[in-house]
Design a protein around this motif. Structure first.
Motif, PDB file in Angstrom:
ATOM      1  N   PRO A  68     -34.770 -76.208  22.873  1.00 15.11           N
ATOM      2  CA  PRO A  68     -34.908 -75.199  21.960  1.00 15.11           C
ATOM      3  C   PRO A  68     -35.594 -73.689  22.230  1.00 15.11           C
ATOM      4  O   PRO A  68     -35.265 -72.645  21.916  1.00 15.11           O
ATOM      5  N   LEU A  69     -36.453 -73.851  23.293  1.00 12.59           N
ATOM      6  CA  LEU A  69     -36.931 -72.770  23.877  1.00 12.59           C
ATOM      7  C   LEU A  69     -35.978 -71.918  25.049  1.00 12.59           C
ATOM      8  O   LEU A  69     -36.306 -70.807  25.323  1.00 12.59           O
ATOM      9  N   ALA A  70     -34.888 -72.414  25.277  1.00 18.77           N
ATOM     10  CA  ALA A  70     -34.037 -72.061  26.131  1.00 18.77           C
ATOM     11  C   ALA A  70     -33.395 -70.520  25.494  1.00 18.77           C
ATOM     12  O   ALA A  70     -33.049 -69.844  26.357  1.00 18.77           O
ATOM     13  N   GLY A  71     -33.119 -70.589  24.142  1.00 18.37           N
ATOM     14  CA  GLY A  71     -32.948 -69.328  23.916  1.00 18.37           C
ATOM     15  C   GLY A  71     -33.781 -68.241  23.313  1.00 18.37           C
ATOM     16  O   GLY A  71     -33.375 -67.365  22.650  1.00 18.37           O
ATOM     17  N   ASP A  72     -35.154 -68.475  23.620  1.00 27.91           N
ATOM     18  CA  ASP A  72     -36.143 -67.708  22.787  1.00 27.91           C
ATOM     19  C   ASP A  72     -36.295 -66.557  24.002  1.00 27.91           C
ATOM     20  O   ASP A  72     -36.714 -66.802  25.000  1.00 27.91           O
ATOM     21  N   ARG A  73     -36.207 -65.361  23.401  1.00 33.80           N
ATOM     22  CA  ARG A  73     -36.213 -64.204  24.182  1.00 33.80           C
ATOM     23  C   ARG A  73     -37.542 -63.738  24.268  1.00 33.80           C
ATOM     24  O   ARG A  73     -37.829 -62.916  25.327  1.00 33.80           O
ATOM     25  N   GLU A  74     -38.522 -64.030  23.694  1.00 31.84           N
ATOM     26  CA  GLU A  74     -40.038 -63.570  23.570  1.00 31.84           C
ATOM     27  C   GLU A  74     -40.542 -64.396  25.006  1.00 31.84           C
ATOM     28  O   GLU A  74     -41.483 -63.817  25.454  1.00 31.84           O
ATOM     29  N   ASP A  75     -40.444 -65.605  25.088  1.00 30.85           N
ATOM     30  CA  ASP A  75     -40.908 -66.165  26.341  1.00 30.85           C
ATOM     31  C   ASP A  75     -39.865 -67.009  27.091  1.00 30.85           C
ATOM     32  O   ASP A  75     -39.529 -68.180  26.938  1.00 30.85           O
ATOM     33  N   PRO A  76     -39.045 -66.118  27.831  1.00 28.95           N
ATOM     34  CA  PRO A  76     -37.925 -66.556  28.748  1.00 28.95           C
ATOM     35  C   PRO A  76     -38.618 -67.803  29.435  1.00 28.95           C
ATOM     36  O   PRO A  76     -39.475 -67.888  30.127  1.00 28.95           O
ATOM     37  N   PRO A  78     -38.425 -69.658  32.977  1.00 24.16           N
ATOM     38  CA  PRO A  78     -38.375 -69.312  34.519  1.00 24.16           C
ATOM     39  C   PRO A  78     -37.150 -69.328  35.172  1.00 24.16           C
ATOM     40  O   PRO A  78     -36.390 -70.065  34.886  1.00 24.16           O
ATOM     41  N   PRO A  79     -36.814 -68.528  36.250  1.00 20.45           N
ATOM     42  CA  PRO A  79     -35.619 -68.260  36.883  1.00 20.45           C
ATOM     43  C   PRO A  79     -35.333 -69.877  37.260  1.00 20.45           C
ATOM     44  O   PRO A  79     -36.141 -70.591  38.001  1.00 20.45           O
ATOM     45  N   GLY A  80     -33.947 -70.317  37.222  1.00 18.68           N
ATOM     46  CA  GLY A  80     -33.445 -71.446  37.749  1.00 18.68           C
ATOM     47  C   GLY A  80     -33.569 -72.614  36.853  1.00 18.68           C
ATOM     48  O   GLY A  80     -33.147 -73.537  37.126  1.00 18.68           O
ATOM     49  N   TRP A  81     -34.309 -72.307  35.532  1.00 16.19           N
ATOM     50  CA  TRP A  81     -34.291 -73.344  34.656  1.00 16.19           C
ATOM     51  C   TRP A  81     -32.899 -73.198  33.679  1.00 16.19           C
ATOM     52  O   TRP A  81     -32.580 -72.137  33.544  1.00 16.19           O
ATOM     53  N   GLY A  82     -32.592 -74.251  33.249  1.00 16.06           N
ATOM     54  CA  GLY A  82     -31.336 -74.481  32.510  1.00 16.06           C
ATOM     55  C   GLY A  82     -31.657 -74.666  30.999  1.00 16.06           C
ATOM     56  O   GLY A  82     -32.681 -74.429  30.459  1.00 16.06           O
ATOM     57  N   ARG A  83     -30.664 -75.241  30.382  1.00 12.80           N
ATOM     58  CA  ARG A  83     -30.758 -75.263  28.731  1.00 12.80           C
ATOM     59  C   ARG A  83     -31.097 -76.808  28.490  1.00 12.80           C
ATOM     60  O   ARG A  83     -31.088 -77.238  27.505  1.00 12.80           O
ATOM     61  N   CYS A  84     -31.230 -77.807  29.448  1.00 15.05           N
ATOM     62  CA  CYS A  84     -31.351 -79.232  29.318  1.00 15.05           C
ATOM     63  C   CYS A  84     -33.016 -79.312  28.991  1.00 15.05           C
ATOM     64  O   CYS A  84     -33.589 -79.317  29.912  1.00 15.05           O
ATOM     65  N   LEU A  85     -33.141 -80.057  27.896  1.00 13.54           N
ATOM     66  CA  LEU A  85     -34.711 -80.326  27.513  1.00 13.54           C
ATOM     67  C   LEU A  85     -35.312 -81.312  28.268  1.00 13.54           C
ATOM     68  O   LEU A  85     -36.408 -81.235  28.812  1.00 13.54           O
ATOM     69  N   LEU A  86     -34.507 -82.258  29.051  1.00  8.16           N
ATOM     70  CA  LEU A  86     -35.015 -83.323  29.763  1.00  8.16           C
ATOM     71  C   LEU A  86     -35.319 -82.756  31.031  1.00  8.16           C
ATOM     72  O   LEU A  86     -36.337 -83.103  31.482  1.00  8.16           O
ATOM     73  N   CYS A  87     -34.785 -81.899  31.592  1.00  9.63           N
ATOM     74  CA  CYS A  87     -35.161 -81.495  33.077  1.00  9.63           C
ATOM     75  C   CYS A  87     -36.206 -80.536  32.644  1.00  9.63           C
ATOM     76  O   CYS A  87     -37.268 -80.455  33.568  1.00  9.63           O
ATOM     77  N   ASN A  88     -36.062 -79.476  31.689  1.00 12.01           N
ATOM     78  CA  ASN A  88     -37.157 -78.848  31.699  1.00 12.01           C
ATOM     79  C   ASN A  88     -38.459 -79.181  31.276  1.00 12.01           C
ATOM     80  O   ASN A  88     -39.654 -78.901  31.836  1.00 12.01           O
ATOM     81  N   ASP A  89     -38.497 -80.345  30.465  1.00  8.29           N
ATOM     82  CA  ASP A  89     -39.551 -81.018  30.304  1.00  8.29           C
ATOM     83  C   ASP A  89     -40.281 -81.509  31.405  1.00  8.29           C
ATOM     84  O   ASP A  89     -41.613 -81.698  31.554  1.00  8.29           O
ATOM     85  N   ARG A  90     -39.489 -82.220  32.298  1.00  8.56           N
ATOM     86  CA  ARG A  90     -39.952 -82.419  33.443  1.00  8.56           C
ATOM     87  C   ARG A  90     -40.544 -81.602  34.289  1.00  8.56           C
ATOM     88  O   ARG A  90     -41.550 -81.724  34.821  1.00  8.56           O
ATOM     89  N   ARG A  91     -39.987 -80.189  34.411  1.00 11.49           N
ATOM     90  CA  ARG A  91     -40.436 -79.105  35.013  1.00 11.49           C
ATOM     91  C   ARG A  91     -41.883 -78.789  34.473  1.00 11.49           C
ATOM     92  O   ARG A  91     -42.687 -78.423  35.221  1.00 11.49           O
ATOM     93  N   ARG A  92     -41.950 -78.791  33.254  1.00 10.79           N
ATOM     94  CA  ARG A  92     -43.340 -78.568  32.547  1.00 10.79           C
ATOM     95  C   ARG A  92     -44.234 -79.254  32.974  1.00 10.79           C
ATOM     96  O   ARG A  92     -45.355 -79.071  32.956  1.00 10.79           O
TER      97      ARG A  92
END
Length: 102
Positions: A68-76, A78-92
């Motif tokens: 859900p944060l992938a479309g947030d313009r106020e807190d974009p 990082p470069p190279g991150w996609g729209r996948c919650l599972l991958c982004n959560d792992r990165r976080r």
């Protein structure tokens, strides 16, 4: 991406390679048509591989949840991150561990 699409791509490329390496300096029209057919099959199969990406655009989780944060313009993201919650959560989580947060 399905396993069948990948196998079809590998098969078509192997067939095209076999035909190409067995060609003479002046291939017959039949041999050229066989090579062209194998390359068309490979192109179709390669196109099918990318068509399977869902809303996440992730090859690992094509039908997974969208971040859900992938479309947030106020807190974009990082470069190279996609729209996948599972991958982004792992990165976080990996980033938090590097910073010493638990």
């Amino acid at each position: 991406m399905s396993y069948a699409d990948l196998r079809e791509l590998q098969s078509a490329l192997n067939t095209a390679s076999d035909i190409a390496f067995s060609l003479d300096a002046a291939p017959s029209p039949h041999e050229a048509e066989q090579l062209l057919d194998a390359l068309r099959r490979a192109l179709t199969a390669a196109g099918a591989l990318g068509a399977g990406l869902g809303a996440t655009g992730c090859a690992e989780h094509p039908k997974g949840p969208v971040d859900p944060l992938a479309g947030d313009r106020e807190d974009p993201l990082p470069p190279g991150w996609g729209r996948c919650l599972l991958c982004n959560d792992r990165r976080r989580r990996a980033g938090a561990q590097r910073r010493g947060w638990r």
